[in-house]
Design a protein around this motif. Sequence first.
Motif, PDB file in Angstrom:
ATOM      1  N   THR A 121       0.828  -1.201   0.000  1.00 15.78           N
ATOM      2  CA  THR A 121       0.000   0.000   0.000  1.00 15.78           C
ATOM      3  C   THR A 121       0.865   1.255   0.000  1.00 15.78           C
ATOM      4  OG1 THR A 121      -0.142  -0.144   2.414  1.00 15.78           O
ATOM      5  CG2 THR A 121      -1.962  -1.080   1.148  1.00 15.78           C
ATOM      6  N   MET A 122       0.292   2.324  -0.531  1.00 16.61           N
ATOM      7  CA  MET A 122       0.981   3.608  -0.573  1.00 16.61           C
ATOM      8  C   MET A 122       1.217   4.139   0.837  1.00 16.61           C
ATOM      9  SD  MET A 122      -1.395   5.429  -3.459  1.00 16.61           S
ATOM     10  CE  MET A 122      -0.688   7.039  -3.048  1.00 16.61           C
ATOM     11  N   MET A 164      -9.020   8.907  -1.905  1.00 14.27           N
ATOM     12  CA  MET A 164      -8.653   8.176  -3.123  1.00 14.27           C
ATOM     13  C   MET A 164      -9.762   8.245  -4.166  1.00 14.27           C
ATOM     14  SD  MET A 164      -6.578   4.794  -1.757  1.00 14.27           S
ATOM     15  CE  MET A 164      -7.960   4.066  -0.858  1.00 14.27           C
ATOM     16  N   LEU A 294      -7.415   0.958  -5.680  1.00 13.53           N
ATOM     17  CA  LEU A 294      -6.796   2.220  -5.299  1.00 13.53           C
ATOM     18  C   LEU A 294      -6.001   2.063  -4.001  1.00 13.53           C
ATOM     19  CD1 LEU A 294      -9.761   4.694  -5.949  1.00 13.53           C
ATOM     20  CD2 LEU A 294      -7.796   4.229  -7.430  1.00 13.53           C
ATOM     21  N   ASN A 297       0.992   0.825  -4.534  1.00 17.52           N
ATOM     22  CA  ASN A 297       2.145   1.440  -5.205  1.00 17.52           C
ATOM     23  C   ASN A 297       2.241   0.919  -6.632  1.00 17.52           C
ATOM     24  OD1 ASN A 297       3.396   3.063  -3.056  1.00 17.52           O
ATOM     25  ND2 ASN A 297       3.690   1.089  -2.049  1.00 17.52           N
ATOM     26  N   LEU A 299      -0.633   0.513 -10.411  1.00 22.82           N
ATOM     27  CA  LEU A 299      -2.007   0.556 -10.903  1.00 22.82           C
ATOM     28  C   LEU A 299      -2.451  -0.831 -11.367  1.00 22.82           C
ATOM     29  CD1 LEU A 299      -1.702   3.857 -12.981  1.00 22.82           C
ATOM     30  CD2 LEU A 299      -2.694   3.570 -10.700  1.00 22.82           C
ATOM     31  N   ASP A 326      -1.327  10.364 -13.910  1.00 24.36           N
ATOM     32  CA  ASP A 326      -0.494  10.146 -12.714  1.00 24.36           C
ATOM     33  C   ASP A 326      -1.347  10.122 -11.447  1.00 24.36           C
ATOM     34  OD1 ASP A 326       1.706   9.691 -11.199  1.00 24.36           O
ATOM     35  OD2 ASP A 326       2.715  11.593 -11.628  1.00 24.36           O
ATOM     36  N   THR A 328      -1.553   8.094  -8.921  1.00 26.49           N
ATOM     37  CA  THR A 328      -0.871   7.809  -7.658  1.00 26.49           C
ATOM     38  C   THR A 328      -0.312   9.078  -7.041  1.00 26.49           C
ATOM     39  OG1 THR A 328      -0.305   5.584  -8.442  1.00 26.49           O
ATOM     40  CG2 THR A 328       0.932   6.427  -6.569  1.00 26.49           C
ATOM     41  N   ARG A 329       0.258   9.951  -7.862  1.00 28.02           N
ATOM     42  CA  ARG A 329       0.786  11.226  -7.360  1.00 28.02           C
ATOM     43  C   ARG A 329      -0.333  12.093  -6.801  1.00 28.02           C
ATOM     44  NH1 ARG A 329       0.589  16.006  -9.370  1.00 28.02           N
ATOM     45  NH2 ARG A 329      -0.067  15.240 -11.413  1.00 28.02           N
ATOM     46  N   THR A 332      -1.300  10.872  -3.366  1.00 31.60           N
ATOM     47  CA  THR A 332      -0.245  11.209  -2.408  1.00 31.60           C
ATOM     48  C   THR A 332      -0.339  12.662  -1.985  1.00 31.60           C
ATOM     49  OG1 THR A 332       1.223   9.534  -3.358  1.00 31.60           O
ATOM     50  CG2 THR A 332       2.242  11.258  -2.027  1.00 31.60           C
TER      51      THR A 332
END
Length: 347
Positions: A121-122, A164, A294, A297, A299, A326, A328-329, A332
């Motif tokens: 996970t992120m 998310m 979602l 780290n 997709l 992007d 994920t960015r 974050t």
Amino acid sequence: MVKAPRIAIDAMGGDTGVAVMLAGAARALERRGDLHFLLFGDEALIRAELQNHPELAKVTEVIHCDDVIAATDKPSQAIRRAKTTSMGQAIAAVKSGRADAALSAGNTGALMAMSKLALRTMPGIDRPALAALLPTLGENDLVMLDLGANTESDTRNLVQFAIMGAAYARVVLDVPKPRVKLLNIGTEELKGTDELKDAAAILRGAENLSMRFDGFTEGDKIALGDVDVVVTDGFSGNIALKTAEGTARFVVDLLKRAFTSSVRSKIGFLISRPATELLRHHLDPNNHNGAVFLGLNGLVVKSHGNANEKGIANAIRVAARMVREDLTRKITEDLQSVPSAVNGGAK
């Protein structure tokens, strides 16, 4: 922004076989010619089918895998075979950077388990969530999560799901500030569990988030079109999703019976055919195919197991757009706008 998304496809997953998976990829390539594919599975079957899609063959790499995850395999069994299966190797391609996103129409539990183990996970996310697009009566579809990845979710999970989901909605719905609601048994602030009420309080106070939190919504109001993101735990979300899909099939089947019950009904069908075709198109799950895990780290996109080539193409479109935007960015960055006690300590 990535100009040429590389999509790793589990060509052996799903109910419809290699032919539909490749036909879907070819259809997606016709829409956007900047795609590249890594196809994992039985090399002989894949190459034989690629002969029907010469343009796809030009932008495709085939990786042979002897093993396939079956629909009946338990997640624990799948994890032990991650390195040898088409599903596991597609996910591994994302982890290594060889691919930007992975797509499978196979076993959902196995895909979730292997994705979480391989990608983790992120930072700031406790648990990943499964998100998908659902049709509404409004101008846009809506994003709903979690749809089954977590049967139980606490306050922090729900807030993270909202963050998310909003980031995902900005990408797939092109809405700058999505309207977000929590699924509840009523719209009053005093209704619901402590987790729901606490999550609502946190989201109301997080003014820097790129979303507009609008409180609670009930199950019968989800499809009205007055919300962009609906957040719930995976247990309730999966029930809501299956109920919506079952209701859609019920309506379509009921109309079929009604229009074939008599000569007069058949004439009525011919007159109303444009309207019924519009309804069929709106309720067709292939037009909304492509659920996303979602919070990882990397997709990963899950397709319906029985999706047709149009559905596979739509799932690929979802994956490619997340890469280009992007996603994920964005998630974050949004996590920085909530207290560390909620976002898992992300800095």
